[in-house]
Design an enzyme around this catalytic site. Structure first.
Site, PDB file in Angstrom:
ATOM      1  N   ASN A   1       0.821  -1.216   0.000  1.00 12.38           N
ATOM      2  CA  ASN A   1       0.000   0.000   0.000  1.00 12.38           C
ATOM      3  C   ASN A   1       0.855   1.265   0.000  1.00 12.38           C
ATOM      4  OD1 ASN A   1      -2.336  -1.523   0.046  1.00 12.38           O
ATOM      5  ND2 ASN A   1      -2.560  -1.426   2.260  1.00 12.38           N
TER       6      ASN A   1
ATOM      7  N   ASP B   1      -6.590   3.934  -7.844  1.00  9.89           N
ATOM      8  CA  ASP B   1      -6.794   3.941  -9.299  1.00  9.89           C
ATOM      9  C   ASP B   1      -7.966   4.832  -9.694  1.00  9.89           C
ATOM     10  OD1 ASP B   1      -4.686   2.242  -9.722  1.00  9.89           O
ATOM     11  OD2 ASP B   1      -5.899   0.427  -9.865  1.00  9.89           O
TER      12      ASP B   1
ATOM     13  N   HIS C   1      -7.529  -0.256  -5.853  1.00  6.37           N
ATOM     14  CA  HIS C   1      -8.615   0.226  -6.718  1.00  6.37           C
ATOM     15  C   HIS C   1      -9.052   1.638  -6.321  1.00  6.37           C
ATOM     16  CE1 HIS C   1      -8.759  -3.495  -8.764  1.00  6.37           C
ATOM     17  NE2 HIS C   1      -9.403  -4.183  -7.839  1.00  6.37           N
TER      18      HIS C   1
END
Length: 398
Positions: free
Chosen positions: A64, A136, A133
């Site tokens: 992360n 993103d 995600h």
């Protein structure tokens, strides 16, 4: 009476801010397994580069952390470009385009190896998938703005609006079909190819200047900047035909429903509401708000989109229903109401208020979501640890 004996529990809405997921959703999250299908055109050759790059990443660095560093670089380089070109009609210094190309390349590289680092350190988890995600979704918004600035698309407001929101729509559709089928599908032309194309656009603007895109192509009588726009249109048609083929042919749930047992069309309400509000406010603005402040306008709606996309991702991971009611729509709602009452308050002021509300709402939700999941799975968001959640099963079917 003993101190605190009569204390009332916190209101439900306050608890929801800190704990967005219910106990049942957290239990289903533990059972989630990530499954991906397909391979894009550039992925095989780039795998060699990604594997080489991974060896330079220390084992103590959490996946992360890698993702967040890449996102931060991409956001900062794009914000520099926005500073020089707030209306998307200006020409920025050449080095700003080069900076964006470098920032996007670094983001793409780090985004590609975060999953490899997770498997390398045995730290794969639903939290990592959600975090990836989520980053993103925000990066998608900034990439669209940066690319539009690079070709000075602000001279064509309608095309600028289209290109600003089409990336959000395609990203949402990719996860919509995942919510329906339970499988994340990669096409032959996917996000990696788009990112490479955008790096090329930034490099062309670096060496040719943004004004090169104003060159009129003989015979066709169209400006050069319309060529990449037509490429976006073609990509939209190609990708969405694949997405909706999956969506409309039924899901893995009961009677062809979604993974959560809901209608396969229900997620369309959320992205549909975002786009309809964006179009209505754009076209009804008495002060040409989008033309004057396209970057701020897109960023505000981008924050709304990012939260809705995050909710879709977590709905898939927890096999939960996706609800339309959300506080993130307060920002666009204020703009809509201001126009309804004949711009009682200056639209630019309301746009900034909407931006602050939407961005904070999105960040609070994403932060609360990550913290709640990390507590439940006993994970540290930005550190690798010996005690990890049960490893996900990663399936990649060609």
């Amino acid at each position: 009476m003993a101190a605190g004996a009569g204390a009332r529990p916190a209101p439900r809405w306050v608890k929801a801010l800190g704990e967005p997921l219910s106990a049942a959703q957290l239990r289903r999250l533990e059972e989630h397994r990530y499954t991906a299908v397909g391979e894009s055109l550039f992925e095989p050759p780039l795998q060699l580069y990604w594997t080489w790059l991974l060896q330079w990443i220390p084992l103590w660095m959490a996946p992360n952390t890698i993702t967040l560093i890449g996102l931060a670089i991409n956001l900062v380089t794009t914000l520099v470009l926005i500073f020089y070109c707030p209306t998307v009609t200006e020409e920025a210094p050449y080095w700003t385009y080069l900076l964006c190309a470098l920032g996007l390349f670094i983001y793409q590289s780090l985004d590609a190896i975060d999953g490899k680092q997770a498997r390398r350190t045995n730290s794969c988890s639903p939290l990592g998938e959600l975090f990836d995600h989520g980053c993103d979704s925000l990066s998608t918004v900034f990439m669209a703005i940066g690319a539009s600035i690079a070709v000075r698309l602000g001279t064509h407001p309608d095309w600028l609006f289209f290109c600003s929101f089409v990336g959000m729509f395609m990203f949402y559709c990719a996860h919509w079909q995942t919510y329906v089928s339970g499988v994340l599908r990669f096409g032959r032309v996917d996000v990696t190819e788009i990112q490479v194309a955008l790096v090329i656009v930034f490099m062309l603007s670096t060496f040719g200047g943004a004004t090169m895109w104003d060159y009129t192509i003989p015979i066709l009588e169209i400006k050069l900047k319309i060529v990449p726009v037509l490429g976006v249109v073609g990509g939209l048609i190609f990708s969405c035909s694949n997405y909706f083929h999956v969506i409309l042919h039924g899901g893995v749930g009961k009677n062809g429903s979604t993974i959560a047992g809901t209608s396969v069309l229900s997620p369309g309400l959320h992205i549909g509401l975002i786009i309809i509000l964006a179009i209505m406010i754009y076209k009804k603005s008495a002060t040409n708000m989008f033309e004057k402040h396209p970057c701020l306008y897109t960023l505000m709606f981008g924050c709304v989109f990012a939260k809705v996309a995050q909710k879709l991702v977590i709905a898939h991971m927890t096999k939960s229903e996706l609800y339309l009611q959300d506080t993130v729509f307060i920002g666009p709602g204020l703009l809509f109401l201001d126009q309804y009452f004949n711009n009682f308050i200056d639209e630019y002021v309301v746009l900034w208020i909407a931006m602050v509300i939407s961005s904070f709402d999105m960040m609070i939700y994403f932060t609360s979501l990550c913290l709640q999941i990390s507590r439940h799975l006993h994970l540290n968001i930005f550190k690798t640890s010996c005690q990890q959640a049960p490893e996900q099963v990663y399936k990649h079917i060609d």
